[in-house]
Motif scaffolding. Structure first.
Motif, PDB file in Angstrom:
ATOM      1  N   THR A 251      44.786  30.897  45.898  1.00  0.00           N
ATOM      2  CA  THR A 251      45.495  32.845  47.318  1.00  0.00           C
ATOM      3  C   THR A 251      46.956  32.818  46.927  1.00  0.00           C
ATOM      4  O   THR A 251      47.302  32.451  46.749  1.00  0.00           O
ATOM      5  CB  THR A 251      44.778  32.059  48.433  1.00  0.00           C
ATOM      6  N   THR A 284      36.792  35.811  36.211  1.00  0.00           N
ATOM      7  CA  THR A 284      36.170  36.521  36.950  1.00  0.00           C
ATOM      8  C   THR A 284      35.060  36.074  36.533  1.00  0.00           C
ATOM      9  O   THR A 284      34.385  35.908  35.416  1.00  0.00           O
ATOM     10  CB  THR A 284      37.010  38.473  37.076  1.00  0.00           C
ATOM     11  N   PHE A 377      36.307  34.684  41.233  1.00  0.00           N
ATOM     12  CA  PHE A 377      36.663  35.497  41.967  1.00  0.00           C
ATOM     13  C   PHE A 377      35.058  36.697  41.572  1.00  0.00           C
ATOM     14  O   PHE A 377      34.871  36.880  40.126  1.00  0.00           O
ATOM     15  CB  PHE A 377      37.497  37.066  42.341  1.00  0.00           C
ATOM     16  N   GLN A 383      36.907  46.200  42.176  1.00  0.00           N
ATOM     17  CA  GLN A 383      36.846  44.618  43.697  1.00  0.00           C
ATOM     18  C   GLN A 383      37.975  44.058  42.724  1.00  0.00           C
ATOM     19  O   GLN A 383      38.979  43.919  43.327  1.00  0.00           O
ATOM     20  CB  GLN A 383      36.125  44.294  43.742  1.00  0.00           C
ATOM     21  N   HIS A 387      41.182  43.076  44.323  1.00  0.00           N
ATOM     22  CA  HIS A 387      41.987  41.679  44.266  1.00  0.00           C
ATOM     23  C   HIS A 387      42.908  40.922  43.034  1.00  0.00           C
ATOM     24  O   HIS A 387      44.367  39.983  43.817  1.00  0.00           O
ATOM     25  CB  HIS A 387      41.522  41.021  43.108  1.00  0.00           C
ATOM     26  N   TRP A 391      47.546  39.386  44.045  1.00  0.00           N
ATOM     27  CA  TRP A 391      48.216  38.562  43.772  1.00  0.00           C
ATOM     28  C   TRP A 391      49.875  39.208  43.695  1.00  0.00           C
ATOM     29  O   TRP A 391      50.846  38.756  43.693  1.00  0.00           O
ATOM     30  CB  TRP A 391      47.235  38.368  42.243  1.00  0.00           C
TER      31      TRP A 391
END
Ligand code: FMN
Length: 463
Positions: A251, A284, A377, A383, A387, A391
């Protein structure tokens, strides 16, 4: 102005990298072309079209689960088995690209450092300075048995071994040939100046190498050094040697702390600011709508070969998970005395992380949702860009982009996600000139003078 994030395309020359068993599906069957050169030519051309910084080829030198269960799970599923040799493909991939970095994994047991240094110098010449090396110590006991050992060497000793291995290569790459050793003076008949080419006379616990290096210094001399150590010994090794390292963070919140700690450690070890880049894994599932992305993710889960996944997980961790029923709740495994303290402590850590957010997870659910491609993800390109932004704000320098299928998937990313990232300044639109190191760090072709490999020098010759 800081450069946009680094993107590596993560590849493996095998029928399944992480999507174990997915070769059985219409989308995954293309991976069976892993033995041919053409599909990889297609991959690198696509990566270059998407302005990826480098291709990053993983590798292992054995079977994951020969010692676990009935020893056949990964072989039957073709999970990171068979494995073609990454070094064998680099010249061809370099020939059809102009800018893409080409980083290969090679571990310390598979090659003697003298022949490895020679091979990488040659590849760095043929690619005009675009080669990288993912330094690995190998975690497969079958790998060690393939190279004459009785089993796997202990963890920290592997890092000591790796340091000596690197020191031999540094001596060959950085110190054996002085600048100006190539003379090419026809009048005196001198092609190379012997006074500027030195034996290295390395004598250490594992290696004795006289030298000199038998390849002319290549554009980068030392290839760009990648490494992924997360243990205490691994981190120490990374801050001494690596130029690009992989964080375990799944995360952005975790990454913020991991980046800060690593960079503090690097500073304390005398590394210049910015000389150690951090990457995280970016895996992803792309959909034109969120619903489509979720459907594709479900399709992936439904088609994972569980024996292959468990065999892979067992071999990677060195723990036999093959006898555990996948439908067992994690809390039951945490409390199962027969598994022993070490394995139960792993399950305790997983339960404590509360990845199900209050929902009780089974072992199968945990493996599919969290261990298979950690941090995966699923979403639309927009999106995914959000994301990525999260990061970047956490301080990571870039991403190891993990495909769903090693072959065939890359166009989806390059055609749909890269334009959104580029529009937001989150991906480069053009390549900088120069070698891979110059492109990544903007400080020239060679290791910084303060890097251990440059500072090392040559020990006085033994008489
Ligand atoms: C992104 C990434 C790629 C890796 N690639 C390989 C690989 O190709 N071959 C291999 O043997 N190990 C590979 N590893 C494993 C690492 O080399 C290392 O063993 C692992 O991160 C554990 O390090 P530690 O023992 O210091 O905690 C990889 C790890 C990461 C995070």
């Amino acid at each position: 102005m800081p450069r946009p994030p680094i993107y590596n395309g993560f590849l493996h020359l095998t029928p399944n990298h992480h999507s174990h068993g997915y070769w059985r599906t219409d989308e995954g069957r293309i991976q069976l072309g892993y033995k041919d050169l053409d599909p990889y030519i297609d991959v690198v051309r696509t990566l270059e079209r998407g302005r990826f910084d480098s291709l990053f080829i993983a590798d292992v030198v054995g079977v994951y689960d020969l010692e676990y269960g009935d020893g056949t799970g990964t072989i039957r599923a073709g999970s990171q088995f068979p494995e073609n040799d990454p070094a064998a493909i680099v010249s061809a991939l370099g020939y059809v690209t102009e800018h893409l970095g080409l980083a290969i994994t090679s571990n310390i047991i598979q090659d003697h450092p003298f022949s490895f240094a020679r091979k990488l110098s040659s590849l760095d010449h043929y690619t005009h300075g675009r080669v990288g090396w993912n330094i690995v110590t190998s975690y497969l006991s079958n790998g060690f048995r393939n190279f004459g050992h009785n089993g796997i060497t202990s963890h920290d000793e592997r890092y000591e071994w790796a340091q000596e291995y690197l020191d031999v290569t540094y001596k060959l790459w950085e110190h054996s040939w002085e600048d100006g050793a190539v003379v090419a003076d026809a009048a005196s008949g001198t092609l190379f100046d012997p006074d500027k080419i030195h034996t290295i006379d390395h004598v250490g616990p594992r290696y004795k190498v006289q030298g000199p290096h038998i390849v002319e210094p290549s554009p980068q001399r030392t290839p760009v050094l990648f490494q992924a150590g997360n243990s205490t010994a691994g981190r120490e090794f990374a801050v001494r040697n690596a130029e690009v390292t992989f964080l375990p963070s799944v995360t952005p919140e975790a990454a913020r702390k991991d980046v800060r700690e690593l960079q503090e450690q690097a500073r304390a070890a005398g590394r210049a600011p910015g000389s150690l880049k951090t990457l995280v894994q970016l895996s992803t599932v792309i959909g034109s709508t969120e619903e489509e992305a979720r459907r594709k993710q479900q399709h992936l889960h439904d088609n994972i070969d569980f024996d292959g996944l468990i065999g892979f997980y067992s071999g990677g961790s060195g723990i036999d998970f093959t006898s555990i029923d996948p439908e067992t709740p994690l809390t039951e495994l945490r409390d199962r005395v027969a598994l022993g303290d070490h394995v139960r402590s792993i399950f305790r850590a997983i339960v404590d992380a509360d990845l199900g957010r209050g929902r009780e997870l089974t072992w199968r659910e945990y493996l599919l949702e969290h261990a298979l491609l950690p941090g995966r993800f699923a979403g639309t390109p927009e999106q995914i860009a959000d994301h990525v932004q999260g990061w970047v704000e956490a301080g990571v320098d870039g991403f190891n982009v993990v495909p769903i299928t090693t072959l065939g998937w890359w166009g989806e990313w390059v055609d749909h996600v890269v334009p959104v990232l580029q529009a937001r300044g989150l991906a480069q639109t053009e390549y900088a000139e120069g070698t891979l190191r110059q492109k990544l760090f903007g400080q020239g072709d060679r290791l910084p003078v303060t890097h251990h490999g440059r500072a090392l020098g040559l020990a006085p010759a033994l008489t």
